[in-house]
Design an enzyme around this catalytic site. Structure first.
Site, PDB file in Angstrom:
ATOM      1  N   PRO A   1      -7.328  45.766 -40.627  1.00 34.38           N
ATOM      2  CA  PRO A   1      -6.993  45.018 -39.461  1.00 34.38           C
ATOM      3  C   PRO A   1      -6.388  43.886 -39.611  1.00 34.38           C
ATOM      4  O   PRO A   1      -7.012  42.659 -40.150  1.00 34.38           O
ATOM      5  CB  PRO A   1      -8.362  44.915 -38.634  1.00 34.38           C
TER       6      PRO A   1
ATOM      7  N   ASP B   1      -5.336  39.691 -43.657  1.00 32.98           N
ATOM      8  CA  ASP B   1      -6.893  40.629 -43.409  1.00 32.98           C
ATOM      9  C   ASP B   1      -7.601  39.703 -42.282  1.00 32.98           C
ATOM     10  O   ASP B   1      -8.381  38.738 -42.858  1.00 32.98           O
ATOM     11  CB  ASP B   1      -7.646  40.801 -44.556  1.00 32.98           C
ATOM     12  N   HIS B   2      -7.575  40.183 -41.110  1.00 33.71           N
ATOM     13  CA  HIS B   2      -8.272  39.163 -40.201  1.00 33.71           C
ATOM     14  C   HIS B   2      -9.956  39.207 -40.166  1.00 33.71           C
ATOM     15  O   HIS B   2     -10.628  38.621 -39.596  1.00 33.71           O
ATOM     16  CB  HIS B   2      -8.007  39.499 -38.685  1.00 33.71           C
ATOM     17  N   ARG B   3     -10.210  40.211 -41.199  1.00 34.57           N
ATOM     18  CA  ARG B   3     -11.967  40.224 -41.431  1.00 34.57           C
ATOM     19  C   ARG B   3     -12.213  39.077 -42.193  1.00 34.57           C
ATOM     20  O   ARG B   3     -13.739  38.685 -42.054  1.00 34.57           O
ATOM     21  CB  ARG B   3     -12.289  41.567 -42.052  1.00 34.57           C
TER      22      ARG B   3
END
Length: 510
Positions: A310, A501-503
């Site tokens: 994501p 990586d938005h995590r």
């Protein structure tokens, strides 16, 4: 008695870490634990830790719930060691139930002097010279039979389960989780005479007798997922649910090959909703179909894998007048010194990114899951990947991403030399496997062919990919004479994007 109660506290994790947050309790009150078993997962701003039991016994109290903040040195749990003997009837030797509530059999009397056999890290290919210990599966004093896994070791290329070369008692282990060891180095020692005595006592030379003496006679419980540590790590990297994998090992044990086969099948399976799409049109009579091989095939696999990440993307427009002026000064000085090197915009931008990542390493952090599926942040260091577009003799083009390892440790001269060496090897098709491994973030420069802005795909295992666009005056002023542009106060600009990586990386950090 009071001395029988052992307190488990949150250990020190560096001078700047004063507290942590409880992620998950692995055990509950009333559970028997063996010394070294993980009690609870705790996360901090810098590290994630698994807090182990400091003694064997029964957990009588736990302090704090998931999400609670706890200070370094605070008590997390209490263990009653007087209940260890009773608990051993339930405890698992080597991770399995003992069965029938019976304690594991005591080791037989030794027959003859110890005969030690070394367990060493095996060779894993010419380019692999060392590995990192992930975990030991055994402890000193434990019996193992030939072929049992002694330790899990990981390298840049493969994950290895190091087996026991013979049956015997583990007398010593060398190293700990996280240690780096060379190929051929000793991991453990076994006393094979102890195994011979055990076989004689049991009247059986088979592995079943050894397992029975350790209380390991039961099959996995119905519905329980049993997999090797290597299979679990690969499943985690592939974001694959082990419940979907059919194990080919003993009693349905999931092996490395089973996970790889399932991952390959998943890649071939149409994406969700694809069944409702119309079929692809038939190929024309003159259509040419060419299998992708080598770097092209590898890139296709990486792109498929990237779909699981994501991502988010930030755009910035940067004035580059100062960059342009300094580059001209630098190249002028190089030419005056009689040298042939030429510094490009990309050289300077890449070096600036490395310096920035050294100050804000979060951009290099990546995401993965542990064996139980819990999320983790990985902090690998500043290893810059360079997307290089190359052309073969037949005119076909291919993309490779060589890596400058520990780039933040280099000055500009050293960085420039490494950069050029990697690009030259890429264009001469001389890159080795080691050259393409370990990037923690990547720079790509589509601006070199006129692209104004780009949102490239982020590879698994990296924190971000940064793309630079073409350098020029703002739209509508491209044909204005330079003197006029200067008089109007116009600057050359460049679009730059950061896809992350938005995590593990947030917008403000990007």
């Amino acid at each position: 008695m009071a001395d029988a109660v052992v307190k488990v506290t949150l250990p020190e994790m560096g001078e700047s870490v004063a507290e942590g947050s409880i992620v998950e309790w692995r055990k509950k009150v009333g559970d028997f634990v063996a010394e070294g078993d993980t009690l609870v997962d705790v996360t901090t701003d810098k590290v994630d830790v698994e807090v182990p039991a400091t003694a064997s016994g029964v957990i009588t109290q736990i302090f704090g719930g998931e999400g609670d903040a706890v200070a370094v040195g605070a008590v997390l749990a209490e263990i009653d060691t007087t209940k260890a003997a009773a608990g051993n009837g339930k405890a698992a030797s080597n991770g399995h139930a003992a069965g029938n509530g019976a304690a594991p059999a005591a080791a037989p009397e030794r027959k003859g002097p110890p005969q030690l056999v070394a367990v060493t890290l095996p060779e894993m290919g010419e380019s692999v010279t060392e590995g990192s210990i992930v975990e030991f599966r055994v402890k000193p004093g434990q019996y193992v039979h030939e072929g049992d896994t002694i330790a899990d070791v990981t390298t840049d290329k493969v994950d290895v389960e190091v087996p026991a070369p013979a049956s015997g008692e583990v007398t010593a282990i060398f190293g700990a989780a996280g240690d780096t060891i060379a190929v051929g180095a000793k991991l453990a020692e076994l006393d094979v005479n102890a195994a011979a005595a055990l076989r004689q006592a049991q009247g059986d030379t088979g592995a079943a007798a050894l397992r029975q003496a350790q209380g390991d006679t039961t099959s996995p419980a119905r519905g329980e997922i049993t997999a090797t540590a290597q299979a679990r790590r690969i499943a985690r990297k592939q974001e694959l649910d082990l419940r979907l994998v059919r194990g080919s090992g003993p009693n349905g044990l999931i092996m490395r090959a089973d996970v790889l086969a399932q991952a390959d099948q998943a890649r071939r399976k149409p994406a969700a909703g694809a069944a409702n799409l119309p079929p692809l049109p038939p190929l024309g009579a003159n259509a040419k179909v060419t299998p992708l091989k080598g770097p092209a095939a590898a890139l296709a696999g990486y792109m498929d894998q990237s779909l699981t990440i994501p991502t988010a993307t930030s755009f910035r427009t940067l004035a580059v007048d100062v960059l342009d002026a300094r580059r001209k000064e630098l190249n002028g000085a190089i030419k005056s010194a009689g040298r042939k090197e030429k510094v490009s915009f990309t050289h300077l931008i890449a070096f600036a990114l490395v310096r920035a990542a050294a100050e804000m390493p979060v951009i290099t952090h990546s995401f993965r899951r542990d064996d139980n599926g819990a999320p983790m942040r990985v902090e690998p260091g500043v290893h810059l990947g360079l997307a290089v577009d190359s052309e073969r003799k037949d005119g076909t083009r291919f993309l490779v991403v060589p890596v400058i390892k520990s780039a933040d440790a280099l000055d500009f001269a050293g960085f420039y030399a490494q950069y050029q060496a990697m690009v030259d090897k890429a264009r001469e098709n001389k890159l080795g496997a080691d050259d393409l491994q370990g990037a923690s973030f990547t720079l790509t420069n589509p601006g070199g062919i006129g692209t104004v802005a780009s949102v490239p795909r982020l590879m698994a295992g990296q924190g971000a990919i940064l793309a630079t666009g073409a350098i020029g005056y703002p739209p509508g002023f491209g044909n204005v004479p330079e003197a006029t542009a200067k008089a109007l106060g116009l600057s050359k600009v460049m679009q730059m994007t950061s896809t992350y990586d938005h995590r593990v990386v947030q917008g403000a950090q990007s």
